[in-house]
Write a protein that holds these residues in place. Structure first.
Motif, PDB file in Angstrom:
ATOM      1  N   VAL A 270     -33.753 -30.431   0.293  1.00  0.00           N
ATOM      2  CA  VAL A 270     -33.897 -31.273   1.492  1.00  0.00           C
ATOM      3  C   VAL A 270     -32.631 -32.095   1.724  1.00  0.00           C
ATOM      4  CG1 VAL A 270     -35.224 -33.138   2.541  1.00  0.00           C
ATOM      5  CG2 VAL A 270     -36.402 -31.357   1.252  1.00  0.00           C
ATOM      6  N   GLY A 271     -32.092 -32.682   0.654  1.00  0.00           N
ATOM      7  CA  GLY A 271     -30.887 -33.487   0.792  1.00  0.00           C
ATOM      8  C   GLY A 271     -29.726 -32.696   1.352  1.00  0.00           C
ATOM      9  N   GLU A 272     -29.535 -31.477   0.861  1.00  0.00           N
ATOM     10  CA  GLU A 272     -28.462 -30.628   1.375  1.00  0.00           C
ATOM     11  C   GLU A 272     -28.686 -30.284   2.839  1.00  0.00           C
ATOM     12  OE1 GLU A 272     -28.495 -27.365  -1.345  1.00  0.00           O
ATOM     13  OE2 GLU A 272     -27.143 -28.351  -2.775  1.00  0.00           O
ATOM     14  N   GLY A 273     -29.952 -30.074   3.213  1.00  0.00           N
ATOM     15  CA  GLY A 273     -30.253 -29.786   4.615  1.00  0.00           C
ATOM     16  C   GLY A 273     -29.941 -30.957   5.523  1.00  0.00           C
ATOM     17  N   VAL A 274     -30.279 -32.160   5.086  1.00  0.00           N
ATOM     18  CA  VAL A 274     -29.986 -33.351   5.887  1.00  0.00           C
ATOM     19  C   VAL A 274     -28.479 -33.553   6.006  1.00  0.00           C
ATOM     20  CG1 VAL A 274     -30.189 -35.861   6.002  1.00  0.00           C
ATOM     21  CG2 VAL A 274     -32.179 -34.483   5.365  1.00  0.00           C
ATOM     22  N   LEU A 275     -27.743 -33.346   4.916  1.00  0.00           N
ATOM     23  CA  LEU A 275     -26.286 -33.495   4.965  1.00  0.00           C
ATOM     24  C   LEU A 275     -25.661 -32.502   5.938  1.00  0.00           C
ATOM     25  CD1 LEU A 275     -25.413 -34.161   1.218  1.00  0.00           C
ATOM     26  CD2 LEU A 275     -25.021 -35.706   3.135  1.00  0.00           C
ATOM     27  N   SER A 276     -26.206 -31.296   5.995  1.00  0.00           N
ATOM     28  CA  SER A 276     -25.710 -30.308   6.956  1.00  0.00           C
ATOM     29  C   SER A 276     -25.908 -30.784   8.390  1.00  0.00           C
ATOM     30  CB  SER A 276     -26.418 -28.964   6.739  1.00  0.00           C
ATOM     31  OG  SER A 276     -26.126 -28.432   5.465  1.00  0.00           O
ATOM     32  N   CYS A 277     -27.057 -31.398   8.641  1.00  0.00           N
ATOM     33  CA  CYS A 277     -27.335 -31.916   9.990  1.00  0.00           C
ATOM     34  C   CYS A 277     -26.467 -33.138  10.305  1.00  0.00           C
ATOM     35  CB  CYS A 277     -28.812 -32.259  10.114  1.00  0.00           C
ATOM     36  SG  CYS A 277     -29.899 -30.817   9.998  1.00  0.00           S
ATOM     37  N   LEU A 278     -26.244 -33.988   9.315  1.00  0.00           N
ATOM     38  CA  LEU A 278     -25.347 -35.128   9.524  1.00  0.00           C
ATOM     39  C   LEU A 278     -23.936 -34.645   9.843  1.00  0.00           C
ATOM     40  CD1 LEU A 278     -26.499 -37.534   6.660  1.00  0.00           C
ATOM     41  CD2 LEU A 278     -26.653 -37.991   9.113  1.00  0.00           C
ATOM     42  N   SER A 279     -23.516 -33.591   9.185  1.00  0.00           N
ATOM     43  CA  SER A 279     -22.204 -33.018   9.458  1.00  0.00           C
ATOM     44  C   SER A 279     -22.090 -32.607  10.923  1.00  0.00           C
ATOM     45  CB  SER A 279     -21.964 -31.813   8.542  1.00  0.00           C
ATOM     46  OG  SER A 279     -20.625 -31.391   8.574  1.00  0.00           O
ATOM     47  N   MET A 280     -23.152 -32.011  11.448  1.00  0.00           N
ATOM     48  CA  MET A 280     -23.123 -31.559  12.847  1.00  0.00           C
ATOM     49  C   MET A 280     -23.106 -32.726  13.826  1.00  0.00           C
ATOM     50  SD  MET A 280     -25.438 -28.085  13.006  1.00  0.00           S
ATOM     51  CE  MET A 280     -26.905 -28.709  12.187  1.00  0.00           C
TER      52      MET A 280
ATOM     53  N   LYS B 174     -21.529 -27.398  10.014  1.00  0.00           N
ATOM     54  CA  LYS B 174     -22.602 -27.901   9.158  1.00  0.00           C
ATOM     55  C   LYS B 174     -22.228 -27.923   7.679  1.00  0.00           C
ATOM     56  CE  LYS B 174     -26.265 -25.369   8.768  1.00  0.00           C
ATOM     57  NZ  LYS B 174     -27.463 -24.547   9.096  1.00  0.00           N
ATOM     58  N   HIS B 175     -21.284 -27.103   7.254  1.00  0.00           N
ATOM     59  CA  HIS B 175     -20.939 -27.016   5.832  1.00  0.00           C
ATOM     60  C   HIS B 175     -19.917 -28.065   5.392  1.00  0.00           C
ATOM     61  CE1 HIS B 175     -17.050 -25.253   6.949  1.00  0.00           C
ATOM     62  NE2 HIS B 175     -17.730 -24.570   7.864  1.00  0.00           N
ATOM     63  N   VAL B 176     -19.305 -28.795   6.321  1.00  0.00           N
ATOM     64  CA  VAL B 176     -18.142 -29.615   5.996  1.00  0.00           C
ATOM     65  C   VAL B 176     -18.475 -30.764   5.043  1.00  0.00           C
ATOM     66  CG1 VAL B 176     -16.383 -31.171   6.942  1.00  0.00           C
ATOM     67  CG2 VAL B 176     -16.880 -28.998   8.085  1.00  0.00           C
ATOM     68  N   LEU B 177     -19.520 -31.546   5.336  1.00  0.00           N
ATOM     69  CA  LEU B 177     -19.836 -32.695   4.480  1.00  0.00           C
ATOM     70  C   LEU B 177     -20.126 -32.265   3.040  1.00  0.00           C
ATOM     71  CD1 LEU B 177     -22.015 -35.301   6.447  1.00  0.00           C
ATOM     72  CD2 LEU B 177     -19.599 -35.404   5.834  1.00  0.00           C
ATOM     73  N   LEU B 178     -20.867 -31.182   2.897  1.00  0.00           N
ATOM     74  CA  LEU B 178     -21.154 -30.705   1.543  1.00  0.00           C
ATOM     75  C   LEU B 178     -19.871 -30.296   0.828  1.00  0.00           C
ATOM     76  CD1 LEU B 178     -24.456 -28.665   2.015  1.00  0.00           C
ATOM     77  CD2 LEU B 178     -24.111 -30.569   0.446  1.00  0.00           C
ATOM     78  N   GLU B 179     -18.961 -29.669   1.530  1.00  0.00           N
ATOM     79  CA  GLU B 179     -17.691 -29.277   0.924  1.00  0.00           C
ATOM     80  C   GLU B 179     -16.872 -30.501   0.519  1.00  0.00           C
ATOM     81  OE1 GLU B 179     -15.730 -26.676   3.647  1.00  0.00           O
ATOM     82  OE2 GLU B 179     -17.005 -24.950   3.153  1.00  0.00           O
ATOM     83  N   TRP B 180     -16.923 -31.535   1.319  1.00  0.00           N
ATOM     84  CA  TRP B 180     -16.159 -32.742   1.001  1.00  0.00           C
ATOM     85  C   TRP B 180     -16.643 -33.397  -0.298  1.00  0.00           C
ATOM     86  CZ3 TRP B 180     -15.548 -35.652   6.331  1.00  0.00           C
ATOM     87  CH2 TRP B 180     -14.614 -34.969   7.108  1.00  0.00           C
TER      88      TRP B 180
END
Length: 368
Positions: free
Chosen positions: A190-200, A206-212
């Motif tokens: 769930v956390g990874e999904g929310v971070l993807s949406c925050l990135s957008m 959508k992948h940028v925040l997780l990569e950072w």
């Protein structure tokens, strides 16, 4: 303290789990209540000014945003807009339809309740060491004269797996470790999904925040709040914002104790069955140049009921550099409000202080 994640690269077999911060040993609150339910030592008593009782905005509780994770995950544009508004105006929201089975949530609550019922001698087998905050005890205790919170905690680092210090993961009740793993895995999704949406909604793929984050670090703090004979004189958890990226909280279904800072007052957050409560952390505030602010929150106590809450923190690796995103500054035609910080340094300076609102964020602010 170890801050060598920039030397040992992610996934390295030689990498040691990081050490975060020490906390002074203090009395176990649950045991204190068990021995004398009416005793409230002076060191726990708050001033009227600290309690801010007159600023309780209960009428705003029904306005706390509710976000549907299933709609977010499908890229629903209206729900993404709702997420943007929730983060901008509240910094907190209830997350429904997150897909975690009710049985997983309930097993985590039941096993944790059994753990806190154990004799103190059994729980102290997992006591926090003198130099870190893994295990059972208290965090953020930095001075002998500090006013204390009316709570005990169990703190565990969950991901990446090689960061775990399993000697602090309780072996009792039977199956507790497996229950924690099942819960943590689902919350991670769930956390990874929310971070993807925050990135957008921050104008990126959508992948940028997780990569950072380089590698998403995930920690759990289980807070146990015993009853207090004079709840109007103490705080379960002092006001603070979270020094992470985002936090997902599972509340107790039957006790309302969490309050968030909003419009100059405190708004109680009633538990929503099977929902998770999500809040923006300091890292998102810095990356967004203050568009999405981390919000102070605190926990109250109850005269007759105990309460347990489960806070999962998501944050970057130690060596990640965090600063406002260029296009957000440009789009808003604003000046840069935060300087670049090395996340590991930022986190540790926060952990070395008592919980004190947003005072710890001053190190990242640019003073004009």
């Amino acid at each position: 303290m170890s801050t060598d994640a920039d030397v040992n690269k992610p996934g390295s077999e030689m990498e040691e789990p990081p050490t975060y911060a020490s906390s002074l040993p203090v009395p176990n609150v649950q045991e204190m209540v068990k021995n004398n339910p009416l005793e409230v030592p002076e060191r726990y008593i708050r001033t009227t000014q600290e309690l801010e009782k007159v600023n309780c905005l209960t009428h705003l509780s029904s306005q706390i945003p509710v976000i549907d994770f299933s709609l977010l995950s499908s890229g629903n544009s209206e729900e993404l807009l709702n997420l943007d508004i929730a983060c901008k105006e509240w910094g907190f929201f209830q997350l429904i339809n997150h897909g975690i089975e009710g049985g997983v949530l309930q097993r985590m609550k039941d096993a944790t309740a059994e753990f806190f019922k154990l004799p103190i001698e059994e729980k102290e087998k997992y006591a926090m060491p003198s130099n870190d905050i893994h295990g059972y005890g208290h965090a953020y205790v930095v001075s002998e004269d500090q006013t204390l919170d009316w709570s005990d905690a169990l703190v565990l680092l969950q991901y990446p797996i090689h960061f775990r210090k399993l000697q602090f993961w309780p072996k009792t009740p039977q199956g507790f470790k497996e229950t924690i793993e099942a819960y943590s895995s689902e919350v991670k999704r769930v956390g990874e999904g929310v971070l993807s949406c925050l990135s957008m909604i921050m104008g990126m793929e959508k992948h940028v925040l997780l990569e950072w984050h380089k590698e998403l670090v995930q920690g759990l703090r289980v807070n146990y709040y015993p009853p207090c004979s004079t709840p109007e004189r103490v705080l379960g958890l002092s006001p603070h914002s979270d020094a992470d990226t985002i936090t997902l909280l599972m509340q107790d279904d039957h006790v309302c104790a969490l309050e968030i800072r909003h419009n100059g007052g405190w708004v109680p957050v009633p538990p929503l069955p099977n929902a998770l409560l999500l809040n923006v952390g300091d890292v998102i505030e810095i990356w967004s140049n203050g568009k999405y602010k981390s919000v102070e929150h605190r926990a109250m106590t109850n005269k007759n009921k105990e309460r347990t809450s489960f806070a999962t923190f998501f944050f970057p690796r130690d060596d990640v550099e965090v600063e406002p995103i260029d296009h957000i500054i440009g789009d808003a035609q604003n000046s840069k409000l935060y300087k670049k910080v090395i996340y590991g340094d930022y986190l540790r300076q926060s952990l070395k202080r008592k919980l004190d609102g947003k005072a710890h964020t001053d190190v990242a602010r640019i003073n004009e």
